[in-house]
Design a protein around this motif. Structure first.
Motif, PDB file in Angstrom:
ATOM      1  N   UNK A 194       3.904   9.816  -2.169  1.00 11.67           N
ATOM      2  CA  UNK A 194       4.836   9.877  -3.294  1.00 11.67           C
ATOM      3  C   UNK A 194       5.127   8.473  -3.830  1.00 11.67           C
ATOM      4  N   UNK A 195       5.332   7.512  -2.933  1.00 15.73           N
ATOM      5  CA  UNK A 195       5.646   6.144  -3.355  1.00 15.73           C
ATOM      6  C   UNK A 195       4.410   5.392  -3.831  1.00 15.73           C
ATOM      7  N   UNK A 196       3.277   5.624  -3.162  1.00 14.32           N
ATOM      8  CA  UNK A 196       2.036   4.931  -3.572  1.00 14.32           C
ATOM      9  C   UNK A 196       1.652   5.308  -4.993  1.00 14.32           C
ATOM     10  N   UNK A 197       1.895   6.540  -5.377  1.00 16.54           N
ATOM     11  CA  UNK A 197       1.572   6.985  -6.739  1.00 16.54           C
ATOM     12  C   UNK A 197       2.530   6.412  -7.776  1.00 16.54           C
ATOM     13  N   UNK A 198       3.640   5.835  -7.307  1.00 18.34           N
ATOM     14  CA  UNK A 198       4.622   5.226  -8.219  1.00 18.34           C
ATOM     15  C   UNK A 198       4.653   3.705  -8.091  1.00 18.34           C
ATOM     16  N   UNK A 199       3.613   3.159  -7.563  1.00 20.72           N
ATOM     17  CA  UNK A 199       3.534   1.705  -7.388  1.00 20.72           C
ATOM     18  C   UNK A 199       3.711   0.999  -8.734  1.00 20.72           C
ATOM     19  N   UNK A 200       4.604   0.017  -8.749  1.00 22.26           N
ATOM     20  CA  UNK A 200       4.908  -0.705  -9.982  1.00 22.26           C
ATOM     21  C   UNK A 200       5.962  -0.051 -10.837  1.00 22.26           C
ATOM     22  N   UNK A 201       6.459   1.116 -10.415  1.00 19.80           N
ATOM     23  CA  UNK A 201       7.476   1.841 -11.184  1.00 19.80           C
ATOM     24  C   UNK A 201       8.679   2.171 -10.302  1.00 19.80           C
ATOM     25  N   UNK A 202       9.107   1.163  -9.518  1.00 17.44           N
ATOM     26  CA  UNK A 202      10.222   1.363  -8.603  1.00 17.44           C
ATOM     27  C   UNK A 202      11.253   0.236  -8.694  1.00 17.44           C
ATOM     28  N   UNK A 203      11.248  -0.478  -9.786  1.00 14.46           N
ATOM     29  CA  UNK A 203      12.117  -1.651  -9.891  1.00 14.46           C
ATOM     30  C   UNK A 203      13.518  -1.328 -10.405  1.00 14.46           C
ATOM     31  N   UNK A 254       9.011  -1.668   1.124  1.00 12.40           N
ATOM     32  CA  UNK A 254       7.595  -2.046   1.197  1.00 12.40           C
ATOM     33  C   UNK A 254       6.804  -1.541  -0.004  1.00 12.40           C
ATOM     34  N   UNK A 255       7.321  -0.516  -0.685  1.00 12.80           N
ATOM     35  CA  UNK A 255       6.619   0.020  -1.859  1.00 12.80           C
ATOM     36  C   UNK A 255       6.872  -0.812  -3.110  1.00 12.80           C
ATOM     37  N   UNK A 256       7.794  -1.784  -3.015  1.00 15.35           N
ATOM     38  CA  UNK A 256       8.030  -2.671  -4.146  1.00 15.35           C
ATOM     39  C   UNK A 256       9.351  -2.491  -4.850  1.00 15.35           C
TER      40      UNK A 256
END
Length: 459
Positions: A141-150, A191-193
């Motif tokens: 779930x988090x890997x697919x949202x990489x760069x969209x968690x800020x 860790x996911x950003x």
């Protein structure tokens, strides 16, 4: 294939786990043994190795069976590439929710909680396996949202994703496991950003909400208890024992303000009516609070560690006896089977939640430091897996496992030492329990899976 898998494993991590398991079996065998004064005197004269033969092997054998099954799960999790697990994460998430729903409708109730599902003679606890499933499913779930968690609004879907199984676990009720879910989520989000400032703000708001919850509970709890106590005093006075009424300055002052006398039965009856009406109102408020938040015993567990002496025979008993056990062990401990708090059964649930108290009493500060050192080594090697993982999936999977173990160790040992709330979280790889042992060894298998595939292996 298997030789290559073995060659690429983290053997230091395996050694730390092996020592923990052996130490846990010895401690469980000691913790479950009960005896009288004469038996204690006879055992004190025996050497360490002779004492090993006197352990209670009933729980040891059962735990050994779970360890063997757990090692099977460990091997299974290693043999399958973690990318295969990631591909089936949606199915795993659905299965997880289904099992947690089954617990609510078909689960077995014990110790006031409905957490187990019976399969023939065996019982397993789905909420334990939910931790591992959450790690696997949240990683994708988090890997697919990489760069969209800020930003905060971008984290809301993540909170909903974790919140659904968390609510089902709270329904059982299982506060400890729900807190583990939260710890896993925040570690993996970091860790996911996700921006640290946003995470810290959310944690700060959560702590503020906890403080507000505490004071709100105090606001509705105290009047309810106080009015119930005063009603009991008035009822005793009506039965002819006016001592408690006459010695309670608040009751005397209030009855005087209402132009009532503590010596007249008619006035006591009028005052009781006043108290009953007030108690009805405050009790309704108190019940409403617990209906929408935590249960009374959960609130007590979360606060009693601050002052266990306020209720030594009730809610504070566990923490107080644990402190005595650990403190009495001194530097070297009383020796295997030498713990009086343990074997005279003063220490409750000593083979599960409070097993570290047994270590502190019988093996002392040195034994406790050994356990802490082994867990520190496990977490250190687990952190290395996070650093060497080949992709974001591996990083998140390893992070989830490490956060889960770290939170369990921190809360359990802090709980037994009286510096953390009693939440019923077991000590991983150490406390007695089949579902927990299976899940822990399976989680280590997942961690090792990431490590041996830090480079793409041609298996």
């Amino acid at each position: 294939m298997y030789q290559r898998l073995w060659k690429n494993m983290d053997h230091v991590l395996l050694a730390a786990v092996g020592v923990l398991l052996v130490f846990s079996l010895i401690t469980i065998g000691s913790a479950t043994l009960e005896y009288s004064d004469p038996g204690y005197l006879q055992l004190k004269s025996l050497s360490f190795f002779w004492r090993l033969t006197k352990l209670d092997f009933t729980y040891v054998v059962k735990q050994l069976v779970w360890i063997v099954l757990g090692l099977g799960a460990f091997g299974l999790l290693i043999s399958v590439d973690y990318e295969v697990l990631i591909k089936h994460s949606r199915l795993l998430y659905a299965i997880n929710l289904l099992l947690l729903l089954l617990v609510i409708f078909l689960g077995h109730t014990a110790l006031g909680a409905q957490r187990w599902i019976a399969i023939g003679p065996f019982q397993f606890q789905p909420s334990e396996f939910s931790k591992l499933i959450l790690i696997i499913t949240l990683a994708r779930f988090l890997a697919e949202r990489e760069g969209r968690l800020s930003k905060f609004r971008e984290l809301i879907p993540c909170f909903a994703f974790v919140g659904l199984p968390t609510l089902l676990v709270l329904k059982q009720p299982d506060l400890g496991t729900s807190l583990v879910f939260v710890a896993i989520m925040f570690g993996m989000l970091f860790m996911a950003g996700a921006r640290p400032s946003v995470l810290v703000t959310i944690i700060g708001l959560g702590l503020a909400a906890g403080v507000a919850l505490y004071f709100t509970h105090h606001y509705v709890h105290q009047p309810d208890v106080l009015l119930e106590e005063r009603l009991a005093y008035v009822n005793k006075a009506l039965e002819g024992n006016a001592y408690y009424v006459n010695t309670d300055e608040n009751i005397v002052r209030e009855m005087r303000s209402l132009h009532l006398s503590t010596d007249r039965k008619a006035d006591l009856l009028k005052f009781r009516q006043v108290l009953e009406e007030r108690h009805r109102i405050w009790h309704a408020r108190h019940e409403k609070f617990h209906k929408f938040t935590l249960k009374e015993y959960q609130m007590t567990r979360l606060t009693i560690f601050v002052d266990p002496e306020s209720d030594l025979l009730g809610a504070g008993y566990h923490v107080w006896q644990s402190r005595i056990a650990i403190g009495s062990g001194g530097i070297q401990g009383k020796g295997l089977l030498g713990g009086t708090q343990t074997h005279f059964t003063f220490l409750p649930i000593r083979h599960t939640d409070f097993i570290f108290s047994v270590v502190g009493e019988e093996f002392g500060l040195l034994g406790g430091l050994l356990v802490l050192a082994l867990f520190a080594l496990l977490l250190y090697r687990g952190s290395r897996v996070v650093l060497v993982a080949r992709d974001s999936y591996g990083v998140l999977l390893a992070t989830g496992v490490v956060c889960m173990f770290a939170f369990h160790v921190l809360v359990n040992i802090g709980m037994t030492a009286g510096v953390m709330p009693v939440t019923g979280i077991p000590l991983p790889l150490f406390s007695y329990g089949g579902s927990n042992m299976l899940m822990n060894l399976a989680a280590l298998g997942l961690l090792m899976n990431v490590y041996i595939r830090r480079k793409k292996l041609m298996l």
